[in-house]
Design a protein around this motif. Sequence first.
Motif, short mmCIF file in Angstrom:
data_model
loop_
_atom_site.label_atom_id
_atom_site.label_comp_id
_atom_site.label_asym_id
_atom_site.label_seq_id
_atom_site.Cartn_x
_atom_site.Cartn_y
_atom_site.Cartn_z
N ASP A 75 24.86 24.45 -45.05
CA ASP A 75 24.93 22.98 -45.03
C ASP A 75 25.17 22.45 -43.62
OD1 ASP A 75 24.67 23.07 -47.80
OD2 ASP A 75 26.84 23.19 -48.09
N LEU A 76 26.07 23.09 -42.90
CA LEU A 76 26.38 22.63 -41.54
C LEU A 76 25.20 22.81 -40.59
CD1 LEU A 76 30.03 23.99 -41.15
CD2 LEU A 76 29.30 21.68 -41.73
N GLU A 77 24.46 23.90 -40.80
CA GLU A 77 23.27 24.12 -39.95
C GLU A 77 22.24 23.02 -40.16
OE1 GLU A 77 19.74 27.46 -39.25
OE2 GLU A 77 21.25 27.74 -40.83
N LYS A 78 21.96 22.68 -41.42
CA LYS A 78 20.99 21.62 -41.72
C LYS A 78 21.47 20.27 -41.21
CE LYS A 78 19.17 23.91 -45.85
NZ LYS A 78 19.03 23.84 -47.33
N VAL A 79 22.77 19.97 -41.41
CA VAL A 79 23.32 18.69 -40.99
C VAL A 79 23.25 18.53 -39.48
CG1 VAL A 79 25.51 17.48 -40.76
CG2 VAL A 79 24.79 18.29 -42.99
N THR A 80 23.58 19.60 -38.76
CA THR A 80 23.55 19.54 -37.29
C THR A 80 22.14 19.29 -36.78
OG1 THR A 80 25.42 21.08 -37.23
CG2 THR A 80 24.20 20.75 -35.18
N LYS A 81 21.16 19.96 -37.35
CA LYS A 81 19.77 19.76 -36.93
C LYS A 81 19.31 18.33 -37.25
CE LYS A 81 18.22 24.56 -37.31
NZ LYS A 81 17.32 25.51 -38.01
N ALA B 106 18.30 12.54 -30.71
CA ALA B 106 17.49 12.92 -29.55
C ALA B 106 16.00 12.75 -29.77
CB ALA B 106 17.78 14.38 -29.18
N TYR B 107 15.53 12.73 -31.01
CA TYR B 107 14.09 12.69 -31.27
C TYR B 107 13.63 11.34 -31.84
CZ TYR B 107 13.94 17.75 -30.56
OH TYR B 107 14.02 18.99 -30.02
N PHE B 108 14.33 10.85 -32.88
CA PHE B 108 13.85 9.67 -33.58
C PHE B 108 14.40 8.36 -33.03
CE2 PHE B 108 13.80 13.02 -37.01
CZ PHE B 108 12.43 13.21 -36.95
N GLY B 109 15.31 8.41 -32.07
CA GLY B 109 15.85 7.20 -31.47
C GLY B 109 16.61 6.32 -32.45
N ASP C 7 19.94 6.28 -32.86
CA ASP C 7 21.34 6.06 -32.47
C ASP C 7 21.42 4.85 -31.55
OD1 ASP C 7 24.18 7.27 -32.37
OD2 ASP C 7 23.69 6.93 -30.26
N GLU C 8 22.44 3.99 -31.76
CA GLU C 8 22.55 2.75 -30.99
C GLU C 8 23.00 3.02 -29.55
OE1 GLU C 8 25.15 0.20 -33.11
OE2 GLU C 8 23.80 -0.07 -34.83
N GLU C 9 23.86 4.01 -29.35
CA GLU C 9 24.36 4.29 -28.00
C GLU C 9 23.29 4.93 -27.12
OE1 GLU C 9 27.20 3.42 -26.66
OE2 GLU C 9 27.86 2.43 -28.50
N VAL C 10 22.60 5.92 -27.64
CA VAL C 10 21.53 6.58 -26.86
C VAL C 10 20.34 5.65 -26.71
CG1 VAL C 10 19.95 8.54 -26.80
CG2 VAL C 10 22.31 8.87 -27.55
N GLY C 11 20.05 4.89 -27.76
CA GLY C 11 18.97 3.94 -27.67
C GLY C 11 17.64 4.49 -28.13
N PRO C 12 16.57 3.69 -28.02
CA PRO C 12 15.23 4.11 -28.47
C PRO C 12 14.56 5.07 -27.48
CG PRO C 12 15.12 1.91 -27.56
CD PRO C 12 16.58 2.29 -27.54
N ILE C 13 15.14 6.24 -27.35
CA ILE C 13 14.62 7.27 -26.45
C ILE C 13 14.36 8.52 -27.26
CG2 ILE C 13 15.11 8.73 -24.44
CD1 ILE C 13 16.88 6.51 -23.36
N SER C 14 13.24 9.20 -26.98
CA SER C 14 12.90 10.44 -27.68
C SER C 14 12.59 11.53 -26.67
CB SER C 14 11.69 10.24 -28.60
OG SER C 14 11.32 11.46 -29.20
N PHE C 15 13.21 12.68 -26.87
CA PHE C 15 12.94 13.85 -26.04
C PHE C 15 12.12 14.89 -26.80
CE2 PHE C 15 16.97 12.05 -24.52
CZ PHE C 15 16.63 11.82 -23.19
N TYR C 16 11.43 14.44 -27.83
CA TYR C 16 10.58 15.34 -28.61
C TYR C 16 9.40 15.79 -27.76
CZ TYR C 16 7.56 17.12 -32.31
OH TYR C 16 6.76 17.91 -33.09
N ASP C 17 9.06 17.07 -27.84
CA ASP C 17 8.00 17.67 -27.02
C ASP C 17 6.85 18.10 -27.93
OD1 ASP C 17 6.51 18.85 -25.02
OD2 ASP C 17 7.66 20.70 -25.03
N SER C 18 5.85 17.25 -28.07
CA SER C 18 4.70 17.58 -28.91
C SER C 18 3.71 18.49 -28.21
CB SER C 18 3.98 16.30 -29.35
OG SER C 18 3.50 15.59 -28.20
N THR C 19 3.78 18.56 -26.88
CA THR C 19 2.83 19.39 -26.11
C THR C 19 3.35 20.78 -25.83
OG1 THR C 19 3.70 18.56 -24.00
CG2 THR C 19 1.89 17.33 -25.01
N GLY C 20 4.64 21.02 -26.02
CA GLY C 20 5.21 22.33 -25.73
C GLY C 20 5.53 22.58 -24.28
#
Length: 640
Positions: free
Chosen positions: A530-536, A543-546, A548-561
Amino acid sequence: MTKVKKDNKNKLPKAYNPNWLYLLFFAFIVLVFYINPVVKTKEISWLEFEQDMLSQNDVEKIVVVNKETAEIYIKKERLLLKKYEGVAKDTILSATSPQYYLKLGSIEGFENKLEKAQDNFAPQEKVEIIYENRTNWIETFSWILPFLLILFFWIIILRRMKPGSLGSSMFNFGKSTAKIANIDTKSKVTFNDVAGLKEAKIEIMEILDFLKNPKEYTRLGAKIPTGVLLVGPPGTGKTLLARAVAGEAQVPFFSLSGSEFVEMFVGVGASRVRDLFKQAKEKAPSIIFIDEIDAVGRSRDKANNFQSNDERENTLNQLLAELDGFGTNTGVIVLAATNRADILDKALLRAGRFDRHIYLELPTREERVEIFQVHLKPLKLEKSVDVNLLASLTPGFSGADIANICNEAALIAARKKKESVGQDDFNQARDRIVGGLERKSKIISPKEKNIVAHHEAGHAVASWYLKNVDSLVKVSIIPRGKSLGAAWYLPEERQIITKSQFLDQICAALGGRAAEDIIFNEISSGALDDLEKVTKQAYNMVAYFGLDEEVGPISFYDSTGEYGRLLSKPYSESMGKLIDTEVLNLITTQYQRAKNILTKHKDELEELAQLLLKNEVANKEDLEQILGKRKATELLQSED
């Protein structure tokens, strides 16, 4: 009843068996080296020759062979003497063969000793000496034999490496290994056997129609597509669709795997590509199907390639040239399949090589109904089997998974000695495939069983009172696979997930750990999964879907690898600390939320846990009896 005469003309000729040649070869070696020759010649010394033969005037002639050996022939009438009795019996060809031989140190020494020994002989009594030069074929063959044996075993290895005739296996390394399906030997799979995939079938059928009726398209100036790439997760039907193309196409169909181009010999892959397209062009119009093309079409990025001259890269270059190079490639369509399109070379994916990319996604509910109907045809079913319910219970399942469920259900029914397959068999098959094999024999202490029961009850109660969590079907504390218990949900098919849905899912996943904390004032390692799934999920939100209000609408998702090949992260240390802080706050907030829900419904939690300890399984009816009807419009929101 008329007898049908057998047509011997249609019989295939018997395959040539070279094994008798191998036996003959070894028999020859045995005869030459291990069987004594028919003619036996005895070796003697000079002293024996001089005293017993030469002085007694028994020698008829001496033949010096290659200035190394002196063959001694005894007179016929002297062979009747008792001292030659053994030689006469052993020597069958005594008339033409020597009876003795003498090794010579030097020809000059032998001649001098022979002349001195015959000083007192009359001229007519002296022995005649004949000099001959002979070729010893046995000695010559003895040093050729190792090379012949090496060649012999090398030929056997080549025959093992590639089936076929002796000559073809030696020189066909660079030949294509593609299997061709002509009109007479086409696949039995048709588009009727491919359930779902409506859009993909339309695209493929259009290409087949182009091959069958090219004039309808070329009259408007259209060109035939060079290649079609099938992309999708494993089990979605890429290879099955290619089999249907082979069954429906009225043109030659070449099929092979991408790994068949790569060999241990340098240049073989490129040579096989050339030979494959040469055969396809000769039989044009034709179709080439390359399954798992990522084995040869991997990106040529220097960061992924530590070799200066990679065989895979040479094969890929030749494939690119054949698809759309300087030469013409008309009438040949390349059909390829892969589930790793992200690692394919960009030059391979461009228009002109693979003009069309067909994406095969996991089937929807309606498509799963069609797939079930295909795989249920050969099964003997009970009337109670509901195909729509089976499709609803298998969200996220691929076509291969559905085929596996149908087969597993039939095996379960056969194990029970039933005459037909029922709905309960399909439910058990689904549980077995998703959760693993039931392990009722696994010994669990009463204390651990009590913890597991409250843990699973915590999941059930927390999810029951959360609005955006999937419908709960049953709860079980029977060990299955690696897990000691499980809560089974009926997921809804979503294309996107909102922030509130993410938060509710995290809260429900933490319900098991929260229940342990509330009931026992102690937590265990049972919540690891459960903790593994929750953390991911939390890191994905921040970090990916933006979301969070503090981090803001930023995504570090890497679709190109590209980020994966970097030694550093694509954000600064301060941003990394902020992401970690927000993830921790998000998880702790939802954990406290889960504790608040379970504290409020602690009596229901205890009642459900005791039911699980008694029956090990709680179905939806049991849950409704304890927790009441679950109504999405009246769910408690005050626990936030």
